[in-house]
Design an enzyme around this catalytic site. Structure first.
Site: not given
Length: 785
Positions: A414, A504, A572, A670, A692-694, A741
């Site tokens: 409710h 992810r 991934r 990566e 792009s991070n790694d 990504c």
């Protein structure tokens, strides 16, 4: 022309709404038109609106009611209680005219045949169950009623419920005249769900309005327990598009806390009964029944051409399923999805309480713990209502609340239904809200993170941005989404994205599965009794502990993939590092300590490891289930941290052995070797996704986990740019699609322009960066024409 005081359901259609009210008209319509399509609806009859008006006229009640209602002060709770009581007493003193009484008796006898029928007696107002005003739970329902005298008594009580306090307040709020619309009453054969199960289902997701699912709630016993919110029901999501293609499309199954149920009470009515622990740990309906109900829901929605809120019940004597009510869904169906709102809380504090979020707003105020209706006078406008559970008598104060927090209940309790309809941020199923929160405490209630409801201490400020999605420009470059938590997928589906560039699975591993996959694989061999007991508690619904991993991962992935179906969703494979795997339950048994996990045992090499490959195969089976069983063929696979071409080839070979055939497989770009050998990797994979991070940390030789080197870590560095630029050119020579990504396109100045100049095929960003990224890309593309 003779008046119709009762009409059997078989002779009712939706054209008779003014005579029998919304609920009865819907039931008759379904019996007439949908029974031939396999939808079961219990028989019954309607006590018509002509009976209602005749009852008021013959007893001289209407004039008195007008006087009572004229004195009502809508700003006063005391006035509401006084008005409602006077009106109901007036109706209960009235007597049924002889012709109406005889019509009800005759219709009931025809239902009863050899012995008095057990019936449910429910209101059916002409203004009830309208698309813009549901009146759900406002009027009275009486169950397990038997015998002519009892039927007459409870039909009158139903008529009196037209002036329940909550009904008066609701009509005032919706500006509906109290004596404009009549009340009909439905007398319906009871389904013996006290011996089986029952529940509620919606033909959309109740939180996001996502239209492609059927949401089913199920409990043991009679369904009133769900609405009261005394328990948390089992919950199932069925994906409509693949269900209709013949797939076993139950994309999510959550076991509820079904500790009690309502059963028949001797002599009439209901009583509460405890559910055994063993029974509570089982789902209350089978997969076959879930799919049958979902198919019926689709048929009903298609017939009415409008999303539906449906009640169902299973007969414990015959094993048959029945639809006992269907009404329009009133919250999301009428909403336009062309507006998207972003909420950002400005806090780093941990929440003091969590539960199931209802709605998509933030509310703050002082806590007011209300234990029962007798304390409602203590509640003031702008307070945060905290209670164990609510029922329809609470509506008058619920509409004054800045937010609502309840210990019990699920998404169809409710408190959830009313909070959703009133647009008040509501969190249910907290279990301990009335213990953790204290009277007078200032709190902020956050319902903006999908189903993850959070309560923060203090007044937390937040930003709100609103976007008109219809005004978003079209771009030549694809713009996809990064989705990490399945719970935000349905909400994010309203964004006009080109799919999901990065789904992810790490959140599913950490929050849903919680246990190291090898601890599940080797469960029977574990020697640590405490660890084994802990795993047993988490995986209580599974005898084979491996199934816990496969089910949770398959369902999490399916929730994301279904939200964007049939657009591509690139999943991934797991990319936890050793330190992250060690944090899972049992992780220390299987993970060594590494000095630099970023460069360690991760990605493709992990899948090929002799010991860890068991976990990889479970992951493959989960993806296969989502694609083949649930029918989500829009799922593609992305392999992370693949250092060597041979690794990638072998991983794909093993995937095919596990049945993952004819599925597009991408590789994360990566590692520098991916860029140097772009042409060779292009022959081994179907496409690329730049991480792009790694890639930045490996091109610049910077550990991105090392705070001392944070200033050296720069995705906009010229070396990184040159590597990416050269890679895109080489990859395109292999006629492979290239995307990126990360959040770099959204947050780094000039990065989108750089990517567009280098002819990137798509960018994939977080949902809260989507709108600005689209605008940025459109502006860049316009300039380069």
């Amino acid at each position: 022309m003779a008046k119709k005081y009762t009409v059997p359901y078989e002779k009712i259609s939706y054209k008779n709404l003014s005579l029998v009210g919304g609920k009865n008209a819907s039931l008759g319509e379904m019996i007439k038109t949908l029974s031939r399509k396999g939808v079961n609806v219990p028989s019954g009859f309607a006590v018509t609106t002509e009976s209602y008006w005749s009852f008021l006229k013959e007893n001289g009640i209407e004039k008195e009611l007008r006087k009572i209602l004229k004195e009502y002060n809508r700003e006063s709770t005391k006035s509401l209680i006084k008005t409602g009581k006077k009106a109901r007493e007036l109706i209960m003193k009235g007597e049924f005219p002889k012709d109406i009484e005889e019509a009800i008796r005759k219709s009931y006898r025809e239902m009863s045949k050899n012995s008095p029928a057990n019936v449910a007696i429910r209101s059916s107002a002409v203004c009830e169950d309208m698309p813009d005003a549901s009146f759900a739970g406002q009027f009275e329902t009486f169950l397990n009623i038997s015998g002519e005298e009892e039927v007459l008594k409870y039909v009158k009580k139903c008529l009196a419920s037209s002036f329940n306090n909550r009904v008066i307040a609701y009509r005032e709020e919706k500006k509906i005249s109290h004596l404009k619309f009549a009340l009909s009453v439905g007398v319906q054969r009871m389904v013996r769900s006290d011996l089986a199960s029952s529940g509620i289902m919606f033909t959309l997701d109740t939180e996001s309005g996502f239209r492609n699912v059927v949401l089913i709630n199920s409990i043991y016993g009679i369904g009133e327990m769900i609405v009261q919110g005394g328990i948390t029901p089992d919950e199932f999501y069925v994906f409509k598009p693949t269900l209709q293609k013949g797939h076993h499309a139950i994309i999510r199954k959550d076991l509820g806390r079904k500790t009690k149920q309502f059963v028949y009470q001797k002599g009439g009515g209901l009583k509460e009964k405890k559910v055994s622990e063993k029974k509570a740990l089982k789902f209350s309906i089978t997969d076959k029944e879930i799919l049958t109900l979902a198919k019926w829901a689709v048929i009903i929605e298609k017939h009415y051409k409008y999303p539906q809120d449906i009640e169902w019940a299973k007969d414990g004597k015959t094993g048959e399923l029945f639809i006992v009510q269907s009404r329009p869904e009133t919250v999301h169906a009428a909403k336009k999805t062309n507006t998207y709102k972003e909420y950002k809380l400005k806090t780093k504090k941990e929440p003091i309480l969590r539960g199931i979020a209802v709605g998509e707003k933030v509310g703050s105020g002082k806590v007011k713990i209300i234990k029962d209706v007798n304390e409602m006078h203590r509640f003031k406008k702008g307070d945060v209502l905290v209670t164990k559970m609510t029922d329809p008598d609470w509506v008058s104060i619920m509409r004054l609340a800045a937010a609502i927090v309840a210990d019990e209940g699920g998404k169809t309790a409710h408190a959830a239904i009313v909070g959703r309809e009133l647009g008040i941020p509501t969190i249910v199923g907290t279990e301990k809200g009335t213990q953790v929160l204290k009277d007078g405490m200032k709190v902020t209630v956050d319902c903006t993170q999908g189903l993850n409801g959070q309560v923060f201490e203090g007044d937390v400020s937040f930003d709100v941005k609103s976007y008109n999605l219809e005004k978003l420009p079209k771009t030549k470059t694809g713009v996809m989404l990064n989705i990490g938590t399945p719970e935000i997928a349905f909400k994010s589906s309203h964004l006009p994205a080109d799919g999901v560039g990065l789904a992810r699975v790490e959140f599913i591993l950490a929050e849903k599965i919680r246990i190291h996959p090898l601890a599940l694989y080797h469960y029977n061999k574990l020697k640590d009794k405490k660890l084994k007991e802990r795993i047993k508690r988490i995986t209580v619904e599974h005898k084979d502990k491996k199934e816990h991993f496969i089910k949770e991962l398959a369902e999490g992935v399916a929730q994301i993939a279904s939200a964007f179906y049939p657009k591509e969703v690139i999943v991934r494979l797991s990319d936890f590092k050793t330190n992250e795997y060690r944090n899972l339950v049992g992780g220390e048994l299987y993970e060594r300590k590494e000095f630099n996990p970023m460069l360690g045992f991760r990605g493709a090499c992990r899948y090929l490891d002799e010991e860890f490959s068991h976990a990889f195969y479970m992951e493959c089976r989960a993806i296969k289930r989502a694609r083949d069983v649930f029918g989500l063929k829009n799922i593609s696979i992305l392999i992370p941290f693949c250092r060597e071409i041979e690794e990638g080839v072998e991983v794909q070979k093993r995937m095919r052995k596990e049945g993952l055939k004819d599925v597009p497989v991408y590789v994360m770009t990566e590692v520098p070797s991916n860029t140097v050998l772009a042409k060779e990797f292009g022959k081994a994979f179907d496409g690329f996704s730049i991480g792009s991070n790694d890639l930045t940390q490996l091109v610049l030789g910077v550990d991105r986990d090392n705070a001392m080197l944070s200033k050296k870590y720069d995705e906009n560095n010229e070396a990184v740019r040159r590597v990416i630029s050269g890679f895109i050119k080489d990859a395109h020579k292999t006629k492979r699609k290239v995307g990126i990504c990360g959040e770099a396109p959204a947050i780094i100045k000039g990065f989108v322009e750089f990517l567009i100049d280098n002819k990137i095929d798509y960018v994939s960003v977080n949902p809260d960066s989507f709108v600005q990224t689209v605008k940025k890309i459109h502006k860049t593309e316009k300039k380069s024409r």
